[in-house]
Write an enzyme that holds these catalytic residues in place. Structure first.
Site, PDB file in Angstrom:
ATOM      1  N   HIS A 262      92.353  -2.011  10.343  1.00  0.00           N
ATOM      2  CA  HIS A 262      92.794  -3.173  10.871  1.00  0.00           C
ATOM      3  C   HIS A 262      92.647  -2.950  12.645  1.00  0.00           C
ATOM      4  O   HIS A 262      93.147  -2.030  13.116  1.00  0.00           O
ATOM      5  CB  HIS A 262      94.166  -3.153  10.806  1.00  0.00           C
TER       6      HIS A 262
ATOM      7  N   ALA B 244     101.817  -9.809  10.273  1.00  0.00           N
ATOM      8  CA  ALA B 244     101.239 -10.959   9.899  1.00  0.00           C
ATOM      9  C   ALA B 244     101.042 -12.214  10.560  1.00  0.00           C
ATOM     10  O   ALA B 244     102.347 -12.359  11.009  1.00  0.00           O
ATOM     11  CB  ALA B 244     101.319 -10.976   8.302  1.00  0.00           C
TER      12      ALA B 244
END
Length: 172
Positions: free
Chosen positions: A71, A126
């Site tokens: 990520h 998120a």
């Protein structure tokens, strides 16, 4: 991906096609979908999400860490250079991270550096439904956690991100 497939259609796909359709759900980690494909058919979207979370849970610590490290940092170097995946770029822009003030950008960069130094992987959250200040506050709060707590949180956030991405890909 412009076409949204139903779960019945996805469940009938050969492995390579299944991974081609859903492999981007986990950042640079199509192995998760390769493993999940073996557990089809999926009764509904929630079952698919549950199988994906289970796949993450039984993965080795090395696989989990590689997934976390795949990520990008929020508003990090990859974002500045325009090197984010389409999903990450859209998600970060949705949270306003592409419009940071110089002060916000400096705070996020400093927090990213401190987080990576402490934990050894990028801060993951998120971002859907969050604003820049929410993200900065979460970064500060999570820096106080232990590595084990934060590793579990990073995996939980990866699963949340995957859920949002699945929603965009799977037809009702």
């Amino acid at each position: 991906m412009s076409c949204r497939l139903s779960l019945a259609e996805l469940s009938r796909l050969p492995r390579d096609a299944f991974v081609a359709e859903l492999g981007s759900v986990f950042e640079h980690s199509p192995w998760v979908m390769e493993m999940a494909w073996q557990r089809r058919p999926f009764a509904d979207r929630d079952e698919l999400q549950a199988r994906l979370v289970e796949t993450l849970a039984v993965a080795s610590r090395e696989q989990q860490l590689a997934l976390i490290r795949a990520h990008p940092e929020l508003a990090g170097k990859a974002a500045v250079r325009g090197e984010l995946t389409a999903d990450s770029a859209r998600e970060q822009a949705g949270a306003g991270l592409d419009a940071c003030s110089p002060e916000e950008f400096a705070a996020i960069r400093e927090l990213n550096d401190a987080y990576r130094e402490k934990f050894g992987w990028p801060f993951i959250v998120a971002v859907k439904g969050l604003g820049r200040q929410d993200i900065i506050a979460a970064m500060r709060r999570r820096l106080a956690r232990t590595p084990d707590e934060e590793f579990a949180e990073a995996l939980a956030q990866v699963a949340r991100i995957a859920g949002f991405r699945l929603d965009a890909l799977i037809a009702g």
